[in-house]
Enzyme design. Structure first.
Site, PDB file in Angstrom:
ATOM      1  N   ARG A 237       0.835  -1.201   0.000  1.00  0.00           N
ATOM      2  CA  ARG A 237       0.000   0.000   0.000  1.00  0.00           C
ATOM      3  C   ARG A 237       0.874   1.257   0.000  1.00  0.00           C
ATOM      4  O   ARG A 237       2.057   1.221   0.366  1.00  0.00           O
ATOM      5  CB  ARG A 237      -0.972  -0.017   1.170  1.00  0.00           C
ATOM      6  N   GLY A 258       6.414  -2.028  -4.977  1.00  0.00           N
ATOM      7  CA  GLY A 258       6.603  -1.287  -3.730  1.00  0.00           C
ATOM      8  C   GLY A 258       5.565  -0.193  -3.512  1.00  0.00           C
ATOM      9  O   GLY A 258       4.748   0.111  -4.387  1.00  0.00           O
ATOM     10  N   HIS A 259       5.638   0.423  -2.348  1.00  0.00           N
ATOM     11  CA  HIS A 259       4.667   1.446  -1.957  1.00  0.00           C
ATOM     12  C   HIS A 259       4.760   2.673  -2.868  1.00  0.00           C
ATOM     13  O   HIS A 259       5.831   3.059  -3.305  1.00  0.00           O
ATOM     14  CB  HIS A 259       4.861   1.850  -0.499  1.00  0.00           C
ATOM     15  N   ASN A 260       3.613   3.229  -3.149  1.00  0.00           N
ATOM     16  CA  ASN A 260       3.475   4.468  -3.952  1.00  0.00           C
ATOM     17  C   ASN A 260       3.755   4.270  -5.441  1.00  0.00           C
ATOM     18  O   ASN A 260       3.646   5.230  -6.211  1.00  0.00           O
ATOM     19  CB  ASN A 260       4.406   5.588  -3.456  1.00  0.00           C
ATOM     20  N   SER A 278       7.741   4.309  -4.997  1.00  0.00           N
ATOM     21  CA  SER A 278       7.473   5.619  -5.594  1.00  0.00           C
ATOM     22  C   SER A 278       7.895   5.749  -7.050  1.00  0.00           C
ATOM     23  O   SER A 278       7.908   6.849  -7.593  1.00  0.00           O
ATOM     24  CB  SER A 278       8.146   6.741  -4.780  1.00  0.00           C
TER      25      SER A 278
END
Lengths: 366, 366, 366
Positions: A237, A258-260, A278
């Site tokens: 998330r 991965g996140h973002n 990201s």
């Protein structure tokens, strides 16, 4: 699934000849085919092995002489792999999940389950979760509070869907896939060694003790329509905004998003790909197995990266990459041709130095 | 979670100005913020987008002019990522696991569960297992016989904790993580090909047929305090002694820690890292995504390895590594600069050889 | 498990001396051994630490003087790792799974479970599945319709066995492993960018929009006898024929075996190895951690690939490979020796060019 040569040809939008009423139970490789199997013989090498099996009907490349092959019927296709898509869809029985909700399943009363659901044993669905119509959910799946999943989902055994995750229609998830685990995001009170070497490309001042403080993931995961997820793959998330995967994107086993991260539409990420936090990825990007993508970079539309490419910096749209570090595929091929010739080059330069030393000496003498 | 600008500033130990009683429900990116969101605008580029959203309060870098931005209140922070840690902790609702033990859970009568536990559906806890107070255990978790877990654990859906595994306080495990699978350890009656090429670096005598005999894992896994484990990560048990992970170490999704490995404190292992059997890793070691570490080697304190570094030999404390095989990061950058210039070098050497040949000929003639 | 020095020596087919009736509860490292532990001191460095512990009996290398070490008994072994196999088997209590079928398990009435089964909580076994005698199946396992598993299986928590998968005797699967997820196989109506660059090694004509159509996996997975599977490893089903893994092959955590892959016998695939679709692998092939194998290639018998080797093309039997791209291990070592000397080579060539330019000038003048 009662098929005939005719129903299959229709499913493939393909031309058939011969006895169209022949019953077909399954598809098989030519040598292993029984009398009620459709032999898959689109490539010439497979045509030869039809006689080793017992097929009465075959899928052939346009122009093949089915009668000479001893067949009673044939279906003709132009692009074999595309034909396989239609054919495999027609013959796939799908997983056996009984219609309705298995009595052992635990479904929060506030959850909304669409019409025609088939929900297996030991499934848990949390508060306020919403599942669209025609869902097939196999055993041991957990769908946490507030998650929303569109219509026609196929969610296999032991898949984990985290709280508030939003997923579109026709989602397919293979066993053990996890959507919505926590992002891997930590911070030290003072600048960490990693932050320092990112600025200096390898140099560090004094090394400090550093404990990691957790940045919780408040964001969620948003997934478009027609997305597929491989076995034991994971999508984390986001920190504040959502991690996003666009419609039509297919993700293989053991992939990590991965996140973002923002992934575009119609991408193909093969097994064990990792995309760090990201990073933004465009549309129709293909990453072969074990590709790694650095955090906080941008991968343009239509990029293709070969097996195990490690991408550290932005990749312009349309790039074809290979290697560690990633460079243009053709340059990587050249680089390793050159590297393999180095021992000879070292010898040549040593010889040159000797010759030139003698020439200089001679020249000096003159 | 009823927050105000004041309660959040206190949680962050940060200075606030303006209407401190403003109610805040959540954090949001500035452009997406509603009137009860705290806009996260610590970086200049985010400050500009405050006007695109509806935030009345924002988290700003010290010195920003909040009144000119049309805000009613502001909180000022020095180190944005550190502020995010406090802020995200304040706003994280955590997973929805009902207090108490879900009636579907199967808990052995000899297991001890600490006070204030929240244990979800379909959890299994085996004989003699001990779980400290305040545990939150989501659905489908299994904790096998004799495992011991400290206080304040958060164990997400489908996590597997093997027999006799020992884990400290504040453990966090994301979905599907496995602690205490069997080590991958096999032996052949006679010396195997692998043992041979390790000694000779590539040469082999006669190739023999070899069947693998299993070495069972009698050891367990011991994990310190404040350790986090990513989704579908795996830590194998030791052969005789325990595999160990020190306090404060954070491990991301799909990481593999092999049998007998000893990991120090405050390490950071990013996604898809693999550490092979019996390797020892110091404190504060950072391994970026997809790093691989050979078996039976030693990685010193404070080593940092960039993405996909493959470490085959001991790494001294403080090293900053990159590449396959791992070399100093700065040398890796130089190596690939050189490799990319090779085609030109080959041309130069070819030209030199020609020129020198002529010179030698001329010299010979003279 | 009531053991004595004598029973253990018998289990190892090893020679013992001293008080053979000494009771032994467990094996331990010498320094940590208690009076009822067998100290594992096959290597000289371990012999020295016997005095730091309290062992009365030890496993020693042939020729060691046990009396001088203060021991009451000793067992002598020639090949320590092989001894560990027998010893660890003798001492392994195995997982605690109660005999019989746990009342919470859901087993389809048409499934056949062999004699002496131990089946844990929340296990699901589907229609027509057949499990051989002496199966031990831990909690949360799912075995789908029509799957067949031989005798003496040990299937740990949360393992997923897909529909119609066929597995031999003595199968061991660690937590979260998945056999029989869908193959990752998609097709575009027109030739895709990937198909194009495979032909051209990197060049592409116009880039087209392309949506992926799914090729369903009609095939299954067939696994021989004595196969082991690591935690969260995944093996996908074939498209038409089965994905196959031969007898005696051992597969570590987080390994991926793609659709249609054929793996021979007695192979060893270490953690995080990935084998892409339709590749054929011979017998006794050893792939170290993080090795990647391209799709549609052939790896001969007895190939050994070092850590993180990326194999793009066919590998002849007996090859010993390393690197990205994979080359002979000895050539890889040479390649990186050469690469590290490049900066010096560039300097030498620059100097040569200068010297030769002067010589040419002089020569031109003469």
């Amino acid at each position: 699934m009662a098929h005939t040569v005719e129903t299959i040809a229709k499913a493939l939008a393909a031309r058939a000849e011969g006895d169209l009423s022949l019953p077909i139970d399954a598809a098989a490789e030519p040598a292993a085919a029984g009398p009620r199997d459709l032999a898959l013989a689109m490539a010439p090498k497979y045509v030869e092995s039809i006689s080793q099996g017992h097929a009465q009907a075959a899928l052939l490349h346009e122009g093949a002489d089915w009668k000479a092959l001893g067949l009673k019927a044939a279906i003709f296709v132009e692009r074999p792999r595309l034909a396989m898509a239609g054919l495999s869809r027609a013959f796939d029985p799908g997983p056996d999940i009984a219609p309705g909700i298995h009595p052992s399943a635990v479904i929060d009363p506030s959850a909304e389950i669409g019409a025609n659901a088939a929900i297996g044993p030991f499934v848990y669905i949390g508060k306020g979760a919403k599942i669209g119509p025609n869902a097939r959910i196999a055993s041991h799946v957990s769908i946490m509070e507030g998650a929303r999943i569109g219509s026609d989902a196929l969610i296999m055994n032991g898949v984990r869907i985290g709280a508030r995750v939003v997923i579109g229609d026709r989602f397919i998830a293979n066993p053990g896939a996890s959507v919505g685990g926590d992002g891997f995001s930590f911070v030290t009170p003072e600048k960490s060694g990693i932050e320092e070497i990112r600025e200096t490309l390898g140099h560090r001042e004094a090394i400090r003790e550093q404990h990691w403080t957790r940045i919780h993931s408040l964001g969620t995961v948003e997934i478009g329509n027609d997305v597929e997820l491989g076995a034991n793959a994971t999508i984390d998330r986001g920190t504040v905004r959502a991690t996003r995967v666009g419609s039509g994107t297919k993700i293989d086993n053991l992939v990590m998003i991965g996140h973002n991260v923002q992934v575009g539409e119609d991408c193909l990420f093969c097994s064990q790909v990792g995309v760090a936090g990201s990073t933004r990825i465009g549309n129709r990007v293909t990453l072969a197995g074990q590709v790694g993508v650095n955090d906080n970079i941008f991968i343009g539309d239509d990029v293709i990266a070969g097996g195990a490419t490690k991408i550290f910096t932005n990749a312009p749209a349309g790039s074809v990459l290979l290697g560690y570090p990633a460079i243009k595929m053709e340059n990587h091929v050249t680089a390793w041709k050159n590297i393999r010739r180095l021992t000879r080059l070292f010898a040549q330069v040593a010889e040159l130095r000797e010759t030139v030393a003698k020439l200089t000496e001679k020249g000096g003498k003159s």
